[in-house]
Enzyme design. Structure first.
Site, short mmCIF file in Angstrom:
data_model
loop_
_atom_site.label_atom_id
_atom_site.label_comp_id
_atom_site.label_asym_id
_atom_site.label_seq_id
_atom_site.Cartn_x
_atom_site.Cartn_y
_atom_site.Cartn_z
N ARG A 34 0.84 -1.22 0.00
CA ARG A 34 0.00 0.00 0.00
C ARG A 34 0.87 1.26 0.00
NH1 ARG A 34 -5.37 -2.05 0.53
NH2 ARG A 34 -4.98 -4.23 0.03
N ASP A 146 -17.92 6.35 7.99
CA ASP A 146 -16.69 5.58 7.74
C ASP A 146 -15.51 6.54 7.79
OD1 ASP A 146 -16.31 2.55 6.41
OD2 ASP A 146 -14.60 3.89 6.17
C1 LIG Z 1 -14.82 -4.68 6.23
S1 LIG Z 1 -15.63 -3.14 6.19
C2 LIG Z 1 -17.16 -3.55 6.99
C3 LIG Z 1 -18.36 -2.98 6.26
C4 LIG Z 1 -19.72 -3.39 6.85
N1 LIG Z 1 -19.85 -2.94 8.19
C5 LIG Z 1 -19.92 -4.88 6.74
O1 LIG Z 1 -19.92 -5.58 7.77
O2 LIG Z 1 -20.10 -5.38 5.63
C6 LIG Z 1 -14.76 -2.21 7.45
C7 LIG Z 1 -14.92 -0.70 7.32
O3 LIG Z 1 -14.50 -0.09 8.56
C8 LIG Z 1 -13.89 1.14 8.26
N2 LIG Z 1 -13.04 1.58 9.40
C9 LIG Z 1 -11.88 1.06 9.80
N3 LIG Z 1 -11.37 1.79 10.82
C10 LIG Z 1 -12.26 2.78 11.07
C11 LIG Z 1 -12.28 3.85 12.00
N4 LIG Z 1 -11.30 4.08 12.88
N5 LIG Z 1 -13.34 4.68 11.98
C12 LIG Z 1 -14.34 4.48 11.08
N6 LIG Z 1 -14.36 3.50 10.17
C13 LIG Z 1 -13.32 2.65 10.16
C14 LIG Z 1 -13.11 0.85 7.00
O4 LIG Z 1 -12.81 2.02 6.28
C15 LIG Z 1 -14.03 -0.08 6.24
O5 LIG Z 1 -14.81 0.59 5.29
#
Ligand SMILES: C[S@@+](CC[C@H](N)C(=O)[O-])C[C@H]1O[C@@H](n2cnc3c(N)ncnc32)[C@H](O)[C@@H]1O
Length: 282
Positions: A34, A146
């Protein structure tokens, strides 16, 4: 590109302190890939210079945000872990609606925390439309947040490919999506129910502005945190919930270890956590 262990730890700490995301040493290859992309985008070739830039020259935090955008895992799809959603609709939602109605309270606040490209909050909006009798009586807010600014743009667009809708039944697809050559677009009545916002769950001050949430979904997000950052976020979630509000995590995530103030409830074979307010504790 050479990523030294020292630079890896420096970057890892920057990310952790900002977002609570924790990268173990075995993730070094993933992080390296990345960072390579970021270096290419910036026309840089030294990781040490990049770390220096991030540490001392990124006053507005723009580069750190870009790095974060590239490090997040955004995997999601409509009606993910649908058995849990089904249990939410059949048991907890109907119970909560009944209670609220009896009190003359017609406000319902749902929060999809870590909503990625929007499939989860749109799914929740569809479930509400399908489950609530006389939906017009209710003032419904579906908040979707997000940390990833790029993925939020996609979420707002509401346009998806076959993969994202693979779990959607043909009836629901027809009713709530418009099919075109570009893909499947969520219909405007659903899109209008969801408000997207940029929010870092590890930002205590920002999260403390959110209150009175009836249902909080934070699924497949905290798995990327470590115990300490997870604990801090869950404590803020507790405060964000209304008394009697529910929290849903992903299948593999346990809350009991982190916060004992939630009451464990069972709904349709699923474990849900409920905030028992002061009244409940007496
Ligand atoms: C794997 S996705 C999950 C999406 C959905 N909740 C699901 O279960 O299908 C994880 C998401 O968490 C977000 N994320 C990670 N760290 C975060 C933070 N500190 N604050 C807000 N969002 C965060 C990421 O950007 C990502 O879009």
């Amino acid at each position: 590109m050479n990523l030294s262990t020292e630079d890896f730890f420096k970057l890892r700490n920057l990310i952790y302190n900002m977002a609570g995301l924790f990268f173990e040493p075995r993730k070094i290859y993933f992080v390296k890939k990345r960072i390579e992309k970021r270096l290419d985008a910036l026309g840089m070739d030294s990781v040490s210079d990049y770390v220096h830039k991030l540490t001392y020259q990124d006053r507005d935090g723009r580069e750190l945000q870009s790095l974060l955008n590239s490090l997040t895992t955004n995997e999601t799809y409509f009606f993910r872990e649908n058995n849990q959603l089904d249990a939410f609709a059949r048991f907890n939602l109907s119970e909560r609606l009944k209670e609220k109605k009896n009190k003359g309270d017609f406000e319902l606040r749902i929060w999809s925390a870590g909503c990625s490209s929007g499939e989860e909050p749109y799914t929740l909006a569809i479930i509400l439309l399908e489950s609530i009798e006389n939906v017009r009586l209710w003032d419904i807010q579906v908040m979707a947040t997000d940390i990833d600014t790029q993925i939020l743009e996609k979420a707002q667009e509401g346009l998806y490919d076959e993969r994202s809708v693979r779990n959607v039944s043909p009836q629901v697809l027809k009713k709530y999506f418009l099919a075109s050559a570009d893909g499947f677009r969520v219909r405007s009545n659903v899109r209008e129910m969801v408000n997207f916002a940029h929010l870092n769950l590890y930002d205590h001050k920002a999260v403390s502005r959110i209150r009175k949430v009836d249902f909080l979904f934070c699924r497949n997000v905290l798995i990327y945190f470590d115990d300490a950052s997870r604990k801090a976020v869950v404590a803020d979630f507790y405060d964000a919930l209304a008394d009697g509000g529910f929290i849903y995590l992903g299948h593999s995530e346990a809350l009991t270890r982190i916060h004992s103030a939630f009451e464990i409830r069972r709904a349709g074979g699923f474990i849900v956590h409920q905030k028992i307010g002061q009244e409940g504790l007496l």
